[in-house]
Design a protein around this motif. Structure first.
Motif, PDB file in Angstrom:
ATOM      1  N   SER A  50      54.694 -39.156 -38.296  1.00  0.00           N
ATOM      2  CA  SER A  50      53.629 -38.239 -38.670  1.00  0.00           C
ATOM      3  C   SER A  50      54.212 -36.967 -39.263  1.00  0.00           C
ATOM      4  N   THR A  51      53.546 -36.431 -40.288  1.00  0.00           N
ATOM      5  CA  THR A  51      54.001 -35.161 -40.848  1.00  0.00           C
ATOM      6  C   THR A  51      53.691 -33.992 -39.921  1.00  0.00           C
ATOM      7  N   LEU A  52      52.857 -34.223 -38.927  1.00  0.00           N
ATOM      8  CA  LEU A  52      52.552 -33.183 -37.959  1.00  0.00           C
ATOM      9  C   LEU A  52      53.763 -32.890 -37.082  1.00  0.00           C
ATOM     10  N   ASP A  53      54.591 -33.882 -36.818  1.00  0.00           N
ATOM     11  CA  ASP A  53      55.754 -33.722 -35.937  1.00  0.00           C
ATOM     12  C   ASP A  53      56.961 -33.157 -36.657  1.00  0.00           C
ATOM     13  N   VAL A  54      57.037 -33.364 -37.943  1.00  0.00           N
ATOM     14  CA  VAL A  54      58.259 -33.018 -38.682  1.00  0.00           C
ATOM     15  C   VAL A  54      58.256 -31.562 -39.055  1.00  0.00           C
ATOM     16  N   ILE A 100      45.973 -28.533 -43.756  1.00  0.00           N
ATOM     17  CA  ILE A 100      44.780 -27.733 -43.448  1.00  0.00           C
ATOM     18  C   ILE A 100      44.745 -27.360 -41.973  1.00  0.00           C
ATOM     19  N   TRP A 101      45.042 -28.316 -41.095  1.00  0.00           N
ATOM     20  CA  TRP A 101      45.007 -28.052 -39.656  1.00  0.00           C
ATOM     21  C   TRP A 101      46.020 -26.970 -39.281  1.00  0.00           C
ATOM     22  N   ALA A 102      47.235 -27.065 -39.816  1.00  0.00           N
ATOM     23  CA  ALA A 102      48.265 -26.070 -39.508  1.00  0.00           C
ATOM     24  C   ALA A 102      47.840 -24.688 -40.008  1.00  0.00           C
ATOM     25  N   PHE A 103      47.252 -24.625 -41.196  1.00  0.00           N
ATOM     26  CA  PHE A 103      46.788 -23.342 -41.727  1.00  0.00           C
ATOM     27  C   PHE A 103      45.707 -22.742 -40.840  1.00  0.00           C
ATOM     28  N   LEU A 104      44.705 -23.547 -40.473  1.00  0.00           N
ATOM     29  CA  LEU A 104      43.606 -23.044 -39.654  1.00  0.00           C
ATOM     30  C   LEU A 104      44.052 -22.672 -38.233  1.00  0.00           C
ATOM     31  N   LEU A 134      38.015 -37.850 -36.424  1.00  0.00           N
ATOM     32  CA  LEU A 134      36.782 -38.566 -36.780  1.00  0.00           C
ATOM     33  C   LEU A 134      36.734 -38.836 -38.281  1.00  0.00           C
ATOM     34  N   LEU A 135      37.106 -37.846 -39.063  1.00  0.00           N
ATOM     35  CA  LEU A 135      37.165 -38.033 -40.507  1.00  0.00           C
ATOM     36  C   LEU A 135      38.231 -39.058 -40.875  1.00  0.00           C
ATOM     37  N   GLN A 136      39.333 -39.037 -40.142  1.00  0.00           N
ATOM     38  CA  GLN A 136      40.403 -40.005 -40.388  1.00  0.00           C
ATOM     39  C   GLN A 136      39.909 -41.427 -40.157  1.00  0.00           C
ATOM     40  N   ALA A 137      39.122 -41.639 -39.125  1.00  0.00           N
ATOM     41  CA  ALA A 137      38.590 -42.979 -38.861  1.00  0.00           C
ATOM     42  C   ALA A 137      37.750 -43.462 -40.036  1.00  0.00           C
ATOM     43  N   ILE A 138      36.959 -42.567 -40.614  1.00  0.00           N
ATOM     44  CA  ILE A 138      36.144 -42.939 -41.771  1.00  0.00           C
ATOM     45  C   ILE A 138      37.023 -43.238 -42.982  1.00  0.00           C
ATOM     46  N   VAL A 139      37.973 -42.347 -43.254  1.00  0.00           N
ATOM     47  CA  VAL A 139      38.858 -42.530 -44.419  1.00  0.00           C
ATOM     48  C   VAL A 139      39.670 -43.809 -44.272  1.00  0.00           C
ATOM     49  N   ILE A 141      41.397 -27.919 -30.457  1.00  0.00           N
ATOM     50  CA  ILE A 141      40.907 -29.236 -30.061  1.00  0.00           C
ATOM     51  C   ILE A 141      39.742 -29.659 -30.948  1.00  0.00           C
ATOM     52  N   PHE A 142      38.832 -28.726 -31.232  1.00  0.00           N
ATOM     53  CA  PHE A 142      37.696 -29.012 -32.108  1.00  0.00           C
ATOM     54  C   PHE A 142      38.156 -29.452 -33.489  1.00  0.00           C
ATOM     55  N   LEU A 143      39.094 -28.708 -34.080  1.00  0.00           N
ATOM     56  CA  LEU A 143      39.610 -29.067 -35.404  1.00  0.00           C
ATOM     57  C   LEU A 143      40.295 -30.426 -35.382  1.00  0.00           C
ATOM     58  N   PHE A 144      41.052 -30.680 -34.339  1.00  0.00           N
ATOM     59  CA  PHE A 144      41.779 -31.949 -34.240  1.00  0.00           C
ATOM     60  C   PHE A 144      40.807 -33.120 -34.121  1.00  0.00           C
TER      61      PHE A 144
END
Length: 87
Positions: A83-87, A52-56, A21-26, A13-16
């Motif tokens: 989303s590439t997270l779902d595929v 990165i999220w999947a690796f961590l 938050l970083l996504q909102a900035i980008v 949850i922390f990583l997500f």
């Protein structure tokens, strides 16, 4: 064992949340670019974040059947997810 599951869940949850938050900035900065470049930046960020999220999180991908594809031919792989997270 329950403690480790709880720690793993909190870590995920922390990583997500950090990624979102970083996504909102980008995405906010990308919105200042012309549309085509903004979309390219957004897609690139999503791919990097998911990798990165999947690796961590310890998620390992297993691609089945890649050896049956002819490298001289073109293929289209379609998904019903954006989303590439779902595929």
């Amino acid at each position: 064992m329950l403690l480790f599951r709880w720690i793993y869940t909190v870590w995920g949850i922390f990583l997500f949340i950090c990624g979102m938050l970083l996504q909102a900035i980008v995405f906010g900065l990308a919105s200042l670019l012309p549309r085509q470049q903004a979309v390219a930046v957004s897609i690139r960020y999503n791919n990097i974040f998911v990798t990165i999220w999947a690796f961590l999180m310890g998620i390992r991908y297993n691609i089945v059947g890649a050896e049956r594809l002819d490298k001289r031919k073109a293929y289209i792989f379609a998904s019903n997810h954006t989303s590439t997270l779902d595929v």
